[in-house]
Motif scaffolding. Structure first.
Motif, PDB file in Angstrom:
ATOM      1  N   TYR A  49       0.825  -1.201   0.000  1.00 52.98           N
ATOM      2  CA  TYR A  49       0.000   0.000   0.000  1.00 52.98           C
ATOM      3  C   TYR A  49       0.861   1.254   0.000  1.00 52.98           C
ATOM      4  O   TYR A  49       0.461   2.283   0.533  1.00 52.98           O
ATOM      5  N   CYS A  94     -18.769  -6.545   2.892  1.00 57.18           N
ATOM      6  CA  CYS A  94     -17.440  -7.038   3.262  1.00 57.18           C
ATOM      7  C   CYS A  94     -17.438  -8.525   3.593  1.00 57.18           C
ATOM      8  O   CYS A  94     -16.499  -9.244   3.256  1.00 57.18           O
ATOM      9  N   CYS A 128     -16.410 -11.594   1.404  1.00 58.94           N
ATOM     10  CA  CYS A 128     -14.990 -11.896   1.188  1.00 58.94           C
ATOM     11  C   CYS A 128     -14.249 -12.112   2.504  1.00 58.94           C
ATOM     12  O   CYS A 128     -13.544 -13.087   2.670  1.00 58.94           O
ATOM     13  N   HIS A 129     -14.408 -11.156   3.429  1.00 60.85           N
ATOM     14  CA  HIS A 129     -13.599 -11.205   4.658  1.00 60.85           C
ATOM     15  C   HIS A 129     -14.188 -12.125   5.728  1.00 60.85           C
ATOM     16  O   HIS A 129     -13.532 -12.369   6.737  1.00 60.85           O
ATOM     17  N   ARG A 159      -0.630  -0.965  10.184  1.00 66.02           N
ATOM     18  CA  ARG A 159      -1.508  -0.034   9.473  1.00 66.02           C
ATOM     19  C   ARG A 159      -2.051   1.012  10.428  1.00 66.02           C
ATOM     20  O   ARG A 159      -2.499   0.674  11.523  1.00 66.02           O
ATOM     21  N   HIS A 170      -8.150  -1.875  -3.248  1.00 67.76           N
ATOM     22  CA  HIS A 170      -6.766  -2.225  -3.567  1.00 67.76           C
ATOM     23  C   HIS A 170      -6.770  -3.568  -4.264  1.00 67.76           C
ATOM     24  O   HIS A 170      -7.292  -4.554  -3.737  1.00 67.76           O
ATOM     25  N   ASN A 171      -6.197  -3.649  -5.453  1.00 69.32           N
ATOM     26  CA  ASN A 171      -6.192  -4.888  -6.248  1.00 69.32           C
ATOM     27  C   ASN A 171      -7.603  -5.489  -6.310  1.00 69.32           C
ATOM     28  O   ASN A 171      -8.506  -4.849  -6.824  1.00 69.32           O
ATOM     29  N   MET A 215      -9.638  -5.946  -3.971  1.00 69.48           N
ATOM     30  CA  MET A 215     -10.542  -5.385  -2.968  1.00 69.48           C
ATOM     31  C   MET A 215     -11.255  -4.191  -3.590  1.00 69.48           C
ATOM     32  O   MET A 215     -10.632  -3.215  -3.984  1.00 69.48           O
TER      33      MET A 215
HETATM   34  C1  HEC Z   1     -14.316  -9.048  -3.431  1.00 70.54           C
HETATM   35  C2  HEC Z   1     -13.825  -9.366  -2.124  1.00 70.54           C
HETATM   36  C3  HEC Z   1     -13.662  -8.259  -1.082  1.00 70.54           C
HETATM   37  C4  HEC Z   1     -14.646  -7.462  -0.554  1.00 70.54           C
HETATM   38  C5  HEC Z   1     -16.117  -7.435  -0.918  1.00 70.54           C
HETATM   39  C6  HEC Z   1     -13.993  -6.631   0.429  1.00 70.54           C
HETATM   40  N1  HEC Z   1     -12.654  -6.914   0.478  1.00 70.54           N
HETATM   41 FE1  HEC Z   1     -11.285  -6.066   1.730  1.00 70.54          FE
HETATM   42  N2  HEC Z   1      -9.814  -7.039   0.754  1.00 70.54           N
HETATM   43  C7  HEC Z   1      -9.987  -7.988  -0.221  1.00 70.54           C
HETATM   44  C8  HEC Z   1      -8.687  -8.391  -0.719  1.00 70.54           C
HETATM   45  C9  HEC Z   1      -8.440  -9.420  -1.815  1.00 70.54           C
HETATM   46  C10 HEC Z   1      -7.732  -7.636  -0.005  1.00 70.54           C
HETATM   47  C11 HEC Z   1      -6.227  -7.633  -0.234  1.00 70.54           C
HETATM   48  C12 HEC Z   1      -5.964  -6.584  -1.273  1.00 70.54           C
HETATM   49  C13 HEC Z   1      -4.539  -6.584  -1.741  1.00 70.54           C
HETATM   50  O1  HEC Z   1      -4.251  -7.288  -2.699  1.00 70.54           O
HETATM   51  O2  HEC Z   1      -3.757  -5.877  -1.154  1.00 70.54           O
HETATM   52  C14 HEC Z   1      -8.475  -6.802   0.928  1.00 70.54           C
HETATM   53  C15 HEC Z   1      -7.895  -5.919   1.819  1.00 70.54           C
HETATM   54  C16 HEC Z   1      -8.565  -5.256   2.821  1.00 70.54           C
HETATM   55  C17 HEC Z   1      -7.951  -4.446   3.850  1.00 70.54           C
HETATM   56  C18 HEC Z   1      -6.465  -4.185   3.989  1.00 70.54           C
HETATM   57  C19 HEC Z   1      -5.775  -5.197   4.827  1.00 70.54           C
HETATM   58  C20 HEC Z   1      -4.287  -4.947   4.849  1.00 70.54           C
HETATM   59  O3  HEC Z   1      -3.573  -5.554   4.071  1.00 70.54           O
HETATM   60  O4  HEC Z   1      -3.845  -4.118   5.622  1.00 70.54           O
HETATM   61  C21 HEC Z   1      -8.947  -3.970   4.634  1.00 70.54           C
HETATM   62  C22 HEC Z   1      -8.821  -3.102   5.881  1.00 70.54           C
HETATM   63  C23 HEC Z   1     -10.191  -4.442   4.071  1.00 70.54           C
HETATM   64  N3  HEC Z   1      -9.927  -5.220   2.968  1.00 70.54           N
HETATM   65  C24 HEC Z   1     -11.451  -4.155   4.568  1.00 70.54           C
HETATM   66  C25 HEC Z   1     -12.627  -4.373   3.874  1.00 70.54           C
HETATM   67  C26 HEC Z   1     -13.917  -3.816   4.235  1.00 70.54           C
HETATM   68  C27 HEC Z   1     -14.184  -2.949   5.455  1.00 70.54           C
HETATM   69  C28 HEC Z   1     -14.799  -4.218   3.277  1.00 70.54           C
HETATM   70  C29 HEC Z   1     -16.267  -3.843   3.144  1.00 70.54           C
HETATM   71  C30 HEC Z   1     -16.556  -2.440   3.060  1.00 70.54           C
HETATM   72  C31 HEC Z   1     -14.072  -5.058   2.326  1.00 70.54           C
HETATM   73  N4  HEC Z   1     -12.768  -5.119   2.717  1.00 70.54           N
HETATM   74  C32 HEC Z   1     -14.640  -5.688   1.224  1.00 70.54           C
HETATM   75  C33 HEC Z   1     -11.185  -8.469  -0.682  1.00 70.54           C
HETATM   76  C34 HEC Z   1     -12.417  -7.908  -0.436  1.00 70.54           C
END
Ligand code: HEC
Length: 150
Positions: free
Chosen positions: A35, A67, A70-71, A101, A114-115, A117
């Motif tokens: 990041y 969220c 996925c998470h 972080r 991010h990517n 996400m």
């Molecule tokens: C489609 C699947 C998906 C959804 C929906 C999603 N995420 Fe993610 N999230 C990911 C992925 C994959 C990563 C890693 C991204 C990368 O490649 O760095 C990530 C990374 C993150 C991180 C960063 C973690 C770090 O590396 O420090 C946070 C915080 C986070 N997500 C929160 C959320 C929240 C809050 C939501 C809902 C609002 C959400 N995500 C929805 C897939 C998802």
């Protein structure tokens, strides 16, 4: 001369895997932040929303909508969509996952994605994105408290 012109590029190509291999042990230990693109001001931003039952309730709604798939419900990264998309997920219940972080970083990632996400962008209000920051952090705290009482 003709031969040298062929040999030199070949040597160069051979050297690439060697060089990249030599680098990997060091970089694996202290992974460069993926990041790095987060602007310093965004990273330093203070969280204006104190964790509270109200903040948790607001975040929970967004968490289950946007969220959880996925998470995972508990932040362990085992959501159905993540499985289907074969995403590499981190485990938010592990306190190490987000320890480097700032709240500002997490806020930025939620807003901008991010990517794989996806970005929340304007879907959530600024305050709601901070609620989610608190919510994401609480997964590790909850587990911490659980292990302490055991
Ligand atoms: C489609 C699947 C998906 C959804 C929906 C999603 N995420 Fe993610 N999230 C990911 C992925 C994959 C990563 C890693 C991204 C990368 O490649 O760095 C990530 C990374 C993150 C991180 C960063 C973690 C770090 O590396 O420090 C946070 C915080 C986070 N997500 C929160 C959320 C929240 C809050 C939501 C809902 C609002 C959400 N995500 C929805 C897939 C998802």
């Amino acid at each position: 001369m003709y031969r040298l012109a062929l040999v030199l590029p070949a040597l160069f190509l051979l050297a690439i895997p060697v060089l990249t291999q030599q680098q990997s042990p060091g970089t694996a230990a202290q992974k460069p932040s993926p990041y790095a693109a987060i602007p310093v001001e965004a990273s330093k931003q203070q969280n204006p929303v104190k964790p509270s039952p109200e903040s948790t309730a607001r975040a929970k709604r967004w968490w289950s909508l946007d969220c959880e798939m996925c998470h995972g419900k508990n932040g362990d990264g085992k959501g159905e969509t993540a499985k289907e998309m074969k995403l590499t997920m981190m485990d938010f219940t592990n306190p190490d996952t987000l320890k480097d972080r700032t709240d500002g970083d997490v806020f930025y990632i939620i807003k901008n994605g991010h990517n794989d996400m996806p970005a929340e962008g304007p879907r959530v209000k600024t305050e709601e994105a901070w609620d989610l920051v608190n919510y994401v952090r609480a997964f590790a705290k909850k587990k911490d408290a659980d292990t302490k009482t055991q």
